[in-house]
Scaffold this motif. Structure first.
Motif: not given
Length: 113
Positions: A28-35, A84-93, A77-82
């Motif tokens: 099972x793969x998760x991603x957020x490329x569209x987000x 949320x993006x951390x859920x699938x992109x741990x490299x930006x945490x 708004x941007x930091x809040x979005x980022x």
């Protein structure tokens, strides 16, 4: 679960809370490329080049007021979005956590630039 709860089978899903779900036979793969693309457009960085390191090494940000003020609502708004993006992109945490420190008063962020 079907024995305990009344459920309907809606088949496999592909998106859930802006997280793309790709279901294979063994994985099972998760991603957020569209987000992530939507977030880049919102921040005006859709045309920027990607980089391997999400944050400049040894970057020091302070709360001293030297630079021009930023739009606090857009910053939050941007930091809040980022965040949320951390859920699938741990490299930006780490980078997201670092800029989250300034979410209460983003007008006072300065850096080495």
């Amino acid at each position: 679960m079907v024995a305990c709860f009344r459920m309907s089978n809606l088949s496999a899903f592909s998106f859930y809370l802006d997280i793309e779900v790709i279901q294979g036979k063994e994985a099972l793969s998760l991603g957020q490329s569209a987000y992530a693309s939507k977030l880049l457009e919102q921040s005006g960085m859709a045309e920027c080049k990607p980089c391997v390191t999400p944050m400049e090494k040894r970057l020091k940000l302070t709360k001293a007021c030297i630079m021009a003020k930023v739009d606090a609502t857009l910053y939050r708004s941007i930091v809040g979005g980022l965040r949320y993006l951390v859920h699938t992109r741990l490299d930006i945490a780490f980078a997201v956590g670092y800029v989250s420190r300034f979410i209460e008063d983003p007008e006072r962020i300065t850096g080495p630039w």
